[in-house]
Write an enzyme that holds these catalytic residues in place. Structure first.
Site, mmCIF file in Angstrom:
data_model
loop_
_atom_site.group_PDB
_atom_site.id
_atom_site.type_symbol
_atom_site.label_atom_id
_atom_site.label_comp_id
_atom_site.label_asym_id
_atom_site.label_seq_id
_atom_site.Cartn_x
_atom_site.Cartn_y
_atom_site.Cartn_z
ATOM 1 N N HIS A 49 37.891 56.699 55.759
ATOM 2 C CA HIS A 49 37.145 57.431 54.682
ATOM 3 C C HIS A 49 36.310 58.863 55.019
ATOM 4 O O HIS A 49 35.199 58.101 55.822
ATOM 5 C CB HIS A 49 37.123 57.066 53.275
ATOM 6 N N ASN A 50 36.546 60.267 54.339
ATOM 7 C CA ASN A 50 34.854 61.032 54.651
ATOM 8 C C ASN A 50 35.094 61.765 56.112
ATOM 9 O O ASN A 50 34.339 62.427 55.915
ATOM 10 C CB ASN A 50 33.633 60.363 54.287
#
Length: 365
Positions: free
Chosen positions: A261-262
């Site tokens: 994620h990210n």
């Protein structure tokens, strides 16, 4: 129907010799090529195998004597792998289904479907999704509400596209890829042992928590994928927490890759199988990750970096570095470390022998 040598040479941007009207059906390795095959002999190492085969035409290396090799026609290419890319593309006649929606597909009434889109059996597409013109959606794929897929994409069998996923033009998602699942992000009520270990580099005291519950940090940010991106079979790209996870245009991702994620991945990167990129890492443009590489969370890998196979990057890597090992170091440094490790048993043996000799000398005194 087959293909003329002249047409193949044109597709490869290469020069052809001999009977360029000769028709071949497919490509083959030199030793097993038959009269209707185009033998792939793009380096001198294949010369003898080419003579042993029955091919009348071949793709050969610069400077080769095609007539001495017993050929009726030849295509000369200066860069073998580039020729292979163009040739396989030219000969690839696979069809990914025609236009239209299969009767077993479940498509929400307000889905926007462009011209010449094909939607296969048992596909599920949620409300408000958009499918660009010319795209193909394979059997059993599922597309969440609001997902946007650009034109001329291939979303193959079993792909899962979750909420807030946006994909550019001409992307290829291979079977069972998952884009937009929740990231692996959890937090405990009190400071965890993992947090202590990271803060104090392992010197912190390990304690037994009163409340060991892990609380999920939900992923609200989705995923944004650029143009001409490829994601391999069984690979996962997790949704961002607040902002989207991003993959730049032209990037190619192999099978069994994990993108956390990210993460931000730049353009034209190449990420090999079983690589793992932890949350909030940033990769620049044209980064290459070999198989089984790892990138730690919250670090930056600069433009044009190459991490060789099984390399683990635990800290930032400046642009234009070739790194190897665990932890990652410049490749020349890793080679010196490896040489030193191989010499270590001999050094220890010599040291032990010298110690024994010294003891004997001491006793004789």
């Amino acid at each position: 129907m087959g293909h003329k040598i002249a047409d193949i040479a044109k597709a490869l941007g290469a020069e052809a010799f001999g009977d360029t009207a000769l028709v071949i059906q497919t490509a083959a390795e030199p030793a097993t090529a038959g009269p209707n095959d185009l033998a792939l002999a793009m380096s001198p190492a294949y010369g003898e195998a080419l003579k042993a085969g029955r091919a009348r035409a071949a793709v050969i290396w610069p400077g080769a004597d095609w007539q001495a090799l017993g050929l009726e026609a030849a295509i000369v290419v200066p860069r073998a792998r580039l020729a292979m890319a163009r040739l396989t593309g030219f000969l690839d006649d696979r069809k990914f289904g025609g236009a239209g929606v299969h009767p077993s597909a479940v498509v929400a009434p307000d889905v926007e479907i462009g011209d010449d889109v094909g939607i296969g059996p048992f596909v599920v597409i949620g409300a408000g999704a958009k499918i660009g013109a010319g795209s193909r959606i394979g059997a059993h794929a599922s597309i969440a509400p609001g997902v946007v897929i650009g034109p001329d994409c291939l979303v193959l069998d079993g792909v899962r596209l979750r909420r807030k996923v946006r994909i550019g033009a001409r992307a290829i998602l291979h079977p069972n890829a998952v884009v937009g699942a929740d990231g692996f992000s959890f937090v405990s009520e009190a400071e965890s042992n993992v947090e202590r270990a990271r803060r104090d580099l392992g010197n912190a005291e390990i304690v037994v928590p009163q409340d060991a519950t892990w609380h999920r940090i939900h992923s609200l940010g989705g995923v944004e994928i650029g143009d001409d991106v490829e994601i391999g079979a069984n690979s996962s790209v997790d949704a961002g927490t607040i902002r989207p996870t991003r993959i730049g245009s032209g990037t190619k991702i192999d099978n069994l890759v994990q993108v956390g994620h990210n993460v931000i991945i730049g353009g034209d990167c190449l990420i090999s199988a079983q690589a793992a990129i932890a949350g909030s890492a940033v990769l620049g443009d044209r980064v290459v990750l070999g198989g089984k590489t790892g990138v730690a969370d919250n670090i930056t890998i600069g433009d044009d970096v190459v991490l060789t196979g099984a390399t683990i990057a635990l800290s930032n890597v400046p642009a234009r570095r070739i790194m190897m090992g665990y932890p990652a170091v410049p490749i020349a440094t890793h080679i010196e470390i490896y040489k030193a490790m191989r010499r270590l048993p001999r050094i220890l043996k010599d040291a032990a022998a010298k110690a024994k000799l010294t003891q004997k000398v001491d006793k004789s005194d």
